[in-house]
Write a protein that holds these residues in place. Structure first.
Motif, PDB file in Angstrom:
ATOM      1  N   TYR A 161      85.056  51.020  44.503  1.00  0.00           N
ATOM      2  CA  TYR A 161      85.922  49.842  44.419  1.00  0.00           C
ATOM      3  C   TYR A 161      87.321  50.104  44.980  1.00  0.00           C
ATOM      4  O   TYR A 161      88.167  49.214  44.927  1.00  0.00           O
ATOM      5  CB  TYR A 161      86.028  49.366  42.975  1.00  0.00           C
ATOM      6  N   ASP A 162      87.552  51.301  45.491  1.00  0.00           N
ATOM      7  CA  ASP A 162      88.859  51.671  46.040  1.00  0.00           C
ATOM      8  C   ASP A 162      89.955  51.576  44.986  1.00  0.00           C
ATOM      9  O   ASP A 162      91.058  51.070  45.244  1.00  0.00           O
ATOM     10  CB  ASP A 162      89.207  50.802  47.249  1.00  0.00           C
ATOM     11  N   LEU A 163      89.656  52.064  43.775  1.00  0.00           N
ATOM     12  CA  LEU A 163      90.575  51.983  42.650  1.00  0.00           C
ATOM     13  C   LEU A 163      91.473  53.214  42.553  1.00  0.00           C
ATOM     14  O   LEU A 163      91.118  54.293  43.029  1.00  0.00           O
ATOM     15  CB  LEU A 163      89.791  51.887  41.332  1.00  0.00           C
ATOM     16  N   PRO A 164      92.612  53.078  41.886  1.00  0.00           N
ATOM     17  CA  PRO A 164      93.405  54.269  41.568  1.00  0.00           C
ATOM     18  C   PRO A 164      92.750  55.055  40.444  1.00  0.00           C
ATOM     19  O   PRO A 164      92.378  54.491  39.405  1.00  0.00           O
ATOM     20  CB  PRO A 164      94.752  53.675  41.125  1.00  0.00           C
ATOM     21  N   LEU A 165      92.567  56.349  40.657  1.00  0.00           N
ATOM     22  CA  LEU A 165      92.008  57.230  39.633  1.00  0.00           C
ATOM     23  C   LEU A 165      93.091  58.209  39.192  1.00  0.00           C
ATOM     24  O   LEU A 165      93.617  58.973  40.000  1.00  0.00           O
ATOM     25  CB  LEU A 165      90.791  57.995  40.150  1.00  0.00           C
ATOM     26  N   TRP A 166      93.434  58.145  37.915  1.00  0.00           N
ATOM     27  CA  TRP A 166      94.407  59.074  37.316  1.00  0.00           C
ATOM     28  C   TRP A 166      93.629  60.305  36.890  1.00  0.00           C
ATOM     29  O   TRP A 166      92.800  60.245  35.994  1.00  0.00           O
ATOM     30  CB  TRP A 166      95.081  58.367  36.146  1.00  0.00           C
ATOM     31  N   ASN A 167      93.889  61.446  37.550  1.00  0.00           N
ATOM     32  CA  ASN A 167      93.102  62.652  37.324  1.00  0.00           C
ATOM     33  C   ASN A 167      93.693  63.475  36.180  1.00  0.00           C
ATOM     34  O   ASN A 167      94.301  64.535  36.387  1.00  0.00           O
ATOM     35  CB  ASN A 167      93.021  63.481  38.605  1.00  0.00           C
ATOM     36  N   TYR A 168      93.479  62.990  34.966  1.00  0.00           N
ATOM     37  CA  TYR A 168      93.992  63.687  33.778  1.00  0.00           C
ATOM     38  C   TYR A 168      93.349  65.061  33.634  1.00  0.00           C
ATOM     39  O   TYR A 168      93.994  66.014  33.180  1.00  0.00           O
ATOM     40  CB  TYR A 168      93.731  62.822  32.546  1.00  0.00           C
ATOM     41  N   TRP A 169      92.106  65.189  34.008  1.00  0.00           N
ATOM     42  CA  TRP A 169      91.436  66.497  33.939  1.00  0.00           C
ATOM     43  C   TRP A 169      92.248  67.554  34.681  1.00  0.00           C
ATOM     44  O   TRP A 169      92.494  68.649  34.167  1.00  0.00           O
ATOM     45  CB  TRP A 169      90.025  66.393  34.540  1.00  0.00           C
ATOM     46  N   LEU A 170      92.674  67.239  35.890  1.00  0.00           N
ATOM     47  CA  LEU A 170      93.446  68.199  36.680  1.00  0.00           C
ATOM     48  C   LEU A 170      94.808  68.469  36.049  1.00  0.00           C
ATOM     49  O   LEU A 170      95.317  69.596  36.095  1.00  0.00           O
ATOM     50  CB  LEU A 170      93.621  67.675  38.102  1.00  0.00           C
ATOM     51  N   ALA A 171      95.396  67.463  35.435  1.00  0.00           N
ATOM     52  CA  ALA A 171      96.735  67.601  34.861  1.00  0.00           C
ATOM     53  C   ALA A 171      96.801  68.629  33.745  1.00  0.00           C
ATOM     54  O   ALA A 171      97.864  69.218  33.511  1.00  0.00           O
ATOM     55  CB  ALA A 171      97.220  66.248  34.352  1.00  0.00           C
ATOM     56  N   VAL A 172      95.687  68.852  33.032  1.00  0.00           N
ATOM     57  CA  VAL A 172      95.727  69.780  31.895  1.00  0.00           C
ATOM     58  C   VAL A 172      95.096  71.128  32.205  1.00  0.00           C
ATOM     59  O   VAL A 172      94.991  71.980  31.314  1.00  0.00           O
ATOM     60  CB  VAL A 172      95.017  69.165  30.659  1.00  0.00           C
TER      61      VAL A 172
END
Length: 339
Positions: free
Chosen positions: A276-287
């Protein structure tokens, strides 16, 4: 691009017990001015966008009439054939590469169109909603930003404008947000608040109708019997498509844990963001820089809950996500309106 969906209070919690997720008491003792993610900035985590331009102008034939005088002779007009159309290269991040997607996403051209559609439909540019379970209730996620006594850490002062802009949405008890909610719940009219929701309206429909946000975070992480990537995908797609039909930009997110054992839920979420060409917030990477990668292994051996520090990273990186997306949408719309 032709849109597919046009029809369609602080962290200091006083005496609060979170039974649905049994969130550790250490969350209550977090210093709200602490910057766990101080090394995480949009510039470092948001590399050059890989989104493909979706509005491809039509190639039209051009007639070049070249009139040259040479010894009083006129050369007849000549026709220049248009160039052969070339396929647009899709250089977006691939779903299987989800672990390397940036923490802070950007907006695709398609989502800029959705934002403008939402404004035209009457959505409130000063509001965002949350759809989820105990992992994103205000007591542990974002609620501190609506606390009038909260002061941002020095290296996050540039985010104050976004806090002011979306004031009231951070600590709001949304109608599709509650500890113990699972995806089937937000699609059940039986679980809607009958004091404010219309008869037959689901919690999701009710929340988006009443709050009229321009962005909605959809993050349903609660573990329940029978939850598989396939079932989760079905519900997530339904929620995404409903939000898009109302001109609301869905923000989806990866999760810190790997409770299912094969990261299939994060992989599936990235697939939906890609489709859907959505924004994905990559919380996994952040922690990933945190001990235990943010998972509270001392609390449970199955690795579902996250640590207090991971909670703080969660709020800080989503605030940066909201800041980035809102300002990008605003600038794009202002640019169009000024032309």
């Amino acid at each position: 691009m032709r849109l597919k969906f046009l029809p369609l209070l602080s962290f200091a919690i006083i005496g609060f017990a979170l039974s649905s997720c049994s969130i550790k008491n250490e969350v209550n003792n977090l210093d709200p001015a602490k910057t766990i993610a101080e090394s995480i900035t949009p510039e470092e985590t948001d590399p050059t966008s890989k989104h493909t331009e979706t509005n491809i102008p039509e190639i039209q034939a051009t007639l070049n009439e070249t009139v040259q005088e040479n010894n009083d002779e006129t050369i007849a007009p000549t026709f220049t054939a248009p160039p052969e159309p070339t396929a647009t290269v899709d250089n977006r991040y691939l779903p299987e590469e989800w672990q390397s997607w940036p923490i802070i996403p950007t907006l695709s051209p398609a989502m800029i169109e959705i934002y403008q559609l939402g404004i035209d439909l009457g959505n409130n540019p000063d509001a965002f909603s949350k759809v989820g379970d105990c992992q994103i209730i205000p007591e542990v996620f974002l609620g501190l930003y609506d606390d009038v006594n909260y002061v941002l850490p020095e290296n996050m002062k540039q985010l104050q404008e976004t806090i002011d802009h979306f004031s009231g949405s951070f600590a709001r008890e949304g109608l599709a947000l509650k500890g113990g909610f699972v995806f089937p719940t937000v699609f059940s009219p039986l679980r809607a608040d009958s004091s404010v929701c219309d008869p037959g309206e689901t919690p999701l429909e009710c929340e988006l109708r009443i709050h009229q946000p321009t962005f909605v975070l959809i993050s349903m992480e609660f573990r329940y019997e029978g939850r598989t990537a396939e079932i989760h995908e079905k519900y997530l797609r339904q929620a995404v498509e409903y939000a898009l039909s109302r001109g609301i930009i869905p923000i989806v997110a990866t999760k810190a844990d790997n409770f299912e054992g094969d990261h299939s839920l994060n992989r599936m979420t990235a697939q939906i963001a890609y489709d859907y060409d959505l924004p994905l917030w990559n919380y996994w990477l952040a922690v990933q820089f945190l001990p235990g990668h943010g998972v509270d292994w001392e609390r449970d051996s199955y690795g579902f809950h996250v640590t207090p520090d991971a909670w703080l990273v969660r709020s800080q990186t989503f605030l940066k996500t909201l800041d980035s997306l809102w300002k990008e949408a605003r600038e794009a719309i202002e640019g169009v309106n000024s032309n």
